[in-house]
Design a protein around this motif. Structure first.
Motif, PDB file in Angstrom:
ATOM      1  N   VAL A 183     -72.073 -19.956 -61.387  1.00 58.17           N
ATOM      2  CA  VAL A 183     -71.311 -18.608 -61.998  1.00 58.17           C
ATOM      3  C   VAL A 183     -69.820 -19.289 -62.457  1.00 58.17           C
ATOM      4  O   VAL A 183     -69.416 -18.554 -63.352  1.00 58.17           O
ATOM      5  CB  VAL A 183     -70.956 -18.022 -60.617  1.00 58.17           C
ATOM      6  CG1 VAL A 183     -70.011 -17.015 -60.918  1.00 58.17           C
ATOM      7  CG2 VAL A 183     -72.268 -17.290 -60.365  1.00 58.17           C
ATOM      8  N   THR A 184     -69.609 -20.339 -62.098  1.00 58.19           N
ATOM      9  CA  THR A 184     -68.268 -20.981 -62.618  1.00 58.19           C
ATOM     10  C   THR A 184     -68.304 -21.259 -64.056  1.00 58.19           C
ATOM     11  O   THR A 184     -67.403 -20.656 -64.928  1.00 58.19           O
ATOM     12  CB  THR A 184     -67.841 -22.176 -61.842  1.00 58.19           C
ATOM     13  OG1 THR A 184     -67.509 -21.882 -60.341  1.00 58.19           O
ATOM     14  CG2 THR A 184     -66.564 -22.829 -62.447  1.00 58.19           C
ATOM     15  N   ILE A 185     -69.589 -21.753 -64.436  1.00 55.59           N
ATOM     16  CA  ILE A 185     -69.615 -22.091 -65.838  1.00 55.59           C
ATOM     17  C   ILE A 185     -69.888 -20.691 -66.612  1.00 55.59           C
ATOM     18  O   ILE A 185     -69.463 -20.487 -67.884  1.00 55.59           O
ATOM     19  CB  ILE A 185     -71.046 -23.161 -66.183  1.00 55.59           C
ATOM     20  CG1 ILE A 185     -70.611 -24.552 -65.379  1.00 55.59           C
ATOM     21  CG2 ILE A 185     -71.261 -23.205 -67.492  1.00 55.59           C
ATOM     22  CD1 ILE A 185     -71.727 -25.267 -65.180  1.00 55.59           C
ATOM     23  N   GLY A 186     -70.602 -19.865 -65.868  1.00 58.99           N
ATOM     24  CA  GLY A 186     -70.767 -18.599 -66.609  1.00 58.99           C
ATOM     25  C   GLY A 186     -69.893 -17.779 -66.899  1.00 58.99           C
ATOM     26  O   GLY A 186     -69.454 -17.236 -67.803  1.00 58.99           O
ATOM     27  N   LEU A 187     -68.514 -17.728 -65.980  1.00 61.10           N
ATOM     28  CA  LEU A 187     -67.459 -17.245 -66.510  1.00 61.10           C
ATOM     29  C   LEU A 187     -66.706 -17.577 -67.560  1.00 61.10           C
ATOM     30  O   LEU A 187     -66.295 -16.822 -68.312  1.00 61.10           O
ATOM     31  CB  LEU A 187     -66.470 -17.156 -65.067  1.00 61.10           C
ATOM     32  CG  LEU A 187     -66.715 -16.342 -63.892  1.00 61.10           C
ATOM     33  CD1 LEU A 187     -65.971 -16.936 -62.578  1.00 61.10           C
ATOM     34  CD2 LEU A 187     -66.735 -15.000 -64.129  1.00 61.10           C
ATOM     35  N   TYR A 188     -66.816 -18.993 -67.830  1.00 59.33           N
ATOM     36  CA  TYR A 188     -66.215 -19.526 -68.953  1.00 59.33           C
ATOM     37  C   TYR A 188     -66.803 -19.204 -70.093  1.00 59.33           C
ATOM     38  O   TYR A 188     -66.492 -18.680 -71.305  1.00 59.33           O
ATOM     39  CB  TYR A 188     -66.201 -21.016 -69.021  1.00 59.33           C
ATOM     40  CG  TYR A 188     -64.947 -21.548 -68.116  1.00 59.33           C
ATOM     41  CD1 TYR A 188     -63.693 -21.204 -68.469  1.00 59.33           C
ATOM     42  CD2 TYR A 188     -65.442 -22.365 -67.231  1.00 59.33           C
ATOM     43  CE1 TYR A 188     -62.648 -21.917 -67.658  1.00 59.33           C
ATOM     44  CE2 TYR A 188     -64.138 -23.022 -66.427  1.00 59.33           C
ATOM     45  CZ  TYR A 188     -62.939 -22.614 -66.753  1.00 59.33           C
ATOM     46  OH  TYR A 188     -61.796 -23.245 -66.165  1.00 59.33           O
ATOM     47  N   MET A 189     -68.169 -19.086 -70.020  1.00 53.13           N
ATOM     48  CA  MET A 189     -68.889 -18.643 -71.178  1.00 53.13           C
ATOM     49  C   MET A 189     -68.898 -17.140 -71.376  1.00 53.13           C
ATOM     50  O   MET A 189     -68.728 -16.624 -72.525  1.00 53.13           O
ATOM     51  CB  MET A 189     -70.786 -18.928 -71.086  1.00 53.13           C
ATOM     52  CG  MET A 189     -70.830 -20.364 -71.095  1.00 53.13           C
ATOM     53  SD  MET A 189     -72.614 -20.827 -70.871  1.00 53.13           S
ATOM     54  CE  MET A 189     -73.059 -20.145 -69.345  1.00 53.13           C
ATOM     55  N   ALA A 190     -68.995 -16.142 -70.149  1.00 48.65           N
ATOM     56  CA  ALA A 190     -68.753 -15.017 -70.408  1.00 48.65           C
ATOM     57  C   ALA A 190     -66.934 -14.446 -71.175  1.00 48.65           C
ATOM     58  O   ALA A 190     -67.067 -13.746 -71.980  1.00 48.65           O
ATOM     59  CB  ALA A 190     -68.701 -14.079 -69.227  1.00 48.65           C
ATOM     60  N   THR A 191     -66.325 -15.256 -70.776  1.00 44.32           N
ATOM     61  CA  THR A 191     -64.966 -15.239 -71.441  1.00 44.32           C
ATOM     62  C   THR A 191     -65.106 -15.374 -72.950  1.00 44.32           C
ATOM     63  O   THR A 191     -64.522 -14.677 -73.874  1.00 44.32           O
ATOM     64  CB  THR A 191     -63.815 -16.180 -70.589  1.00 44.32           C
ATOM     65  OG1 THR A 191     -63.531 -15.801 -69.310  1.00 44.32           O
ATOM     66  CG2 THR A 191     -62.675 -16.086 -71.633  1.00 44.32           C
ATOM     67  N   ASP A 192     -65.709 -16.466 -73.543  1.00 43.59           N
ATOM     68  CA  ASP A 192     -65.940 -16.820 -74.921  1.00 43.59           C
ATOM     69  C   ASP A 192     -66.550 -15.913 -75.590  1.00 43.59           C
ATOM     70  O   ASP A 192     -66.475 -15.484 -76.594  1.00 43.59           O
ATOM     71  CB  ASP A 192     -66.561 -18.273 -74.738  1.00 43.59           C
ATOM     72  CG  ASP A 192     -66.461 -18.741 -75.982  1.00 43.59           C
ATOM     73  OD1 ASP A 192     -65.533 -18.806 -77.073  1.00 43.59           O
ATOM     74  OD2 ASP A 192     -67.414 -19.345 -76.761  1.00 43.59           O
ATOM     75  N   PHE A 193     -67.567 -15.112 -74.818  1.00 41.46           N
ATOM     76  CA  PHE A 193     -68.559 -14.225 -75.441  1.00 41.46           C
ATOM     77  C   PHE A 193     -67.829 -12.817 -75.671  1.00 41.46           C
ATOM     78  O   PHE A 193     -68.350 -12.185 -76.224  1.00 41.46           O
ATOM     79  CB  PHE A 193     -69.897 -14.012 -74.428  1.00 41.46           C
ATOM     80  CG  PHE A 193     -71.201 -13.949 -75.188  1.00 41.46           C
ATOM     81  CD1 PHE A 193     -71.284 -12.960 -76.164  1.00 41.46           C
ATOM     82  CD2 PHE A 193     -72.165 -14.848 -75.203  1.00 41.46           C
ATOM     83  CE1 PHE A 193     -72.567 -12.928 -76.876  1.00 41.46           C
ATOM     84  CE2 PHE A 193     -73.111 -14.759 -75.771  1.00 41.46           C
ATOM     85  CZ  PHE A 193     -73.550 -13.610 -76.586  1.00 41.46           C
ATOM     86  N   ALA A 194     -66.588 -12.627 -74.981  1.00 43.59           N
ATOM     87  CA  ALA A 194     -66.146 -11.348 -75.046  1.00 43.59           C
ATOM     88  C   ALA A 194     -65.965 -10.680 -76.286  1.00 43.59           C
ATOM     89  O   ALA A 194     -66.226  -9.438 -76.422  1.00 43.59           O
ATOM     90  CB  ALA A 194     -64.947 -11.209 -73.979  1.00 43.59           C
ATOM     91  N   PRO A 195     -65.208 -11.332 -77.235  1.00 43.63           N
ATOM     92  CA  PRO A 195     -65.064 -10.576 -78.585  1.00 43.63           C
ATOM     93  C   PRO A 195     -66.197 -10.249 -79.212  1.00 43.63           C
ATOM     94  O   PRO A 195     -66.422  -8.915 -79.965  1.00 43.63           O
ATOM     95  CB  PRO A 195     -64.499 -11.960 -79.485  1.00 43.63           C
ATOM     96  CG  PRO A 195     -63.878 -12.730 -78.297  1.00 43.63           C
ATOM     97  CD  PRO A 195     -64.638 -12.574 -77.064  1.00 43.63           C
TER      98      PRO A 195
END
Length: 422
Positions: A366-378
């Protein structure tokens, strides 16, 4: 394309409780199950899915408000809102390329089966939206239909490979004979979660900790019963949300009910699948000399396990805590908090139900997932404009299921690289 999208939407609007019986009936006939028995199997599976969805809805409507109460109570302020998989799936199906992916995914699966590149026949058509999301991401970023279709195909291949590799553990631990999980969210979180769980099991001291529902029940008697575990976890979530005594007791009872009811709903569904499995095994033994075939099903079946469900529920406050303290994270987990048990579906069997190891592994994922989700937001925000209503106060939207999934994120990065080169 418009006609195809209308046809796809009509099928999807039926929901899994209608789609699955039809699919099971057709698959049963293909595997030479008598029509009457195939029909009964399909209806039984549909009824089981209705029961599972009722319990999942209960889980969602309980965890969602509790999570929102935690957010408000602790004053969390993150600008990217986790819109949840229902919103993201709606955004996905609204993309022009999405309708093409259902037949493409099915054809790719059948070709791989024919070439013996996979043992999984993924009949979980409802969750083909994960493959369509990868295709839609690549298409929206590059503007190239071929790139989008290629992304969806590669995503499909990854999911089938992961389903095959984890099938025996899934069958042994969950008691789901002949079943594998090809759900994109479960497969994506398994990429980091399974290796993390293995490494955690090698850490001195932690490797001696073995907390399973069975050992809890043996040591603590009635307090180790799954429904009592649900009561305790439910009360814990409600207390963190600042509920009054009535709210705490209501949430506790609801969670206790979920822990008791979910395994029984899964059992009903499996009763319907048994004749299909028997028919498949009989036909394949005659034609392919004992070749195995797994039926790819929704990872929601894992929630019939107290360990998987407990792991997911315990991850709700942990995920919120991580989101707050994680440098660089901008995602406020919300919509997908209730679906974390699905993310744990392929992690828990490898640890044989050890809740402590599973929670720690999920924490890493989930920690890694949060970083990817942040990057994916735009990208997700761009896809969702004019399709869904953004949550109040959200500058952008993302989610853990898709944006925080490595199998989607790699196609985002590949698409951005394609644009920079071409």
């Amino acid at each position: 394309m418009g006609t195809l999208m209308n046809a796809v939407q009509t099928v999807l609007d039926m929901g899994p409780s209608v789609m699955l019986p039809i699919i099971i009936f057709i698959v049963g006939l293909i595997f030479r199950v008598k029509p009457g028995r195939a029909l009964t199997s399909g209806i039984t599976v549909g009824i089981g899915m209705i029961g599972i969805n009722l319990v999942i809805d209960l889980l969602t409507t309980t965890v969602g408000p509790a999570a929102q109460a935690m957010v408000e109570r602790f004053g969390l302020n993150l600008t990217v809102i986790d819109a949840g998989w229902p919103a993201i799936s709606s955004i996905t199906w609204a993309q022009p390329i999405a309708g093409l992916m259902i037949p493409i995914v099915l054809v790719v699966n059948l070709i791989m089966l024919g070439l013996k590149w996979t043992k999984t026949l993924n009949i979980d058509i409802w969750n083909y939206w994960h493959m369509a999301a990868a295709a839609a991401t690549a298409y929206i970023i590059t503007g190239n239909v071929i790139m989008g279709i290629l992304a969806g195909i590669i995503y499909t291949v990854f999911c089938l490979i992961i389903a095959d590799k984890t099938a025996y553990q899934v069958q042994e631990y969950y008691g789901l004979e002949g079943i594998s999980f090809a759900t994109g969210s479960a497969a994506g979180y398994a990429v980091f979660g399974i290796p993390a769980a293995w490494l955690i099991s090698k850490i001195p001291g932690i490797n001696k900790i073995n907390v399973k529902p069975e050992t809890i029940q043996k040591r603590f008697g009635v307090f180790g019963e799954p429904m009592i575990m649900g009561l305790i976890i439910g009360a814990f979530l409600a207390i963190l949300g600042g509920y009054d005594i009535t709210g705490i007791l209501q949430t506790a009872m609801t969670m206790g009910g979920i822990m008791l009811l979910m395994p029984r709903m899964v059992k009903i569904l499996m009763e319907g699948l048994t004749p299909i499995q028997e028919g498949a095994q009989k036909m394949l033994q005659g034609r392919y000399k004992g070749r195995e075939i797994f039926l790819g099903m929704d990872a929601a079946l894992a929630t019939g396990s107290p360990a998987a469900l407990s792991t997911g529920l315990l991850m709700v406050p942990i995920t919120l805590f991580i989101a707050v303290i994680l440098p660089g994270n901008r995602v406020l987990p919300f919509g997908d908090l209730a679906t974390i048990p699905f993310f744990a579906a392929l992690i828990v069997p490898g640890r044989k139900g050890n809740i402590v190891h599973s929670v720690l592994a999920c924490t890493v994922a989930v920690t890694i997932g949060l970083y990817m989700a942040t990057d994916f937001a735009p990208a997700i925000t761009q896809m969702g404009e004019g399709i869904v209503e953004f949550p109040e106060g959200a500058a952008q939207i993302s989610n853990l299921d898709t944006g925080g999934n490595i199998l989607n994120w790699v196609f985002l990065k590949a698409s951005e690289l394609y644009n920079s080169v071409f």
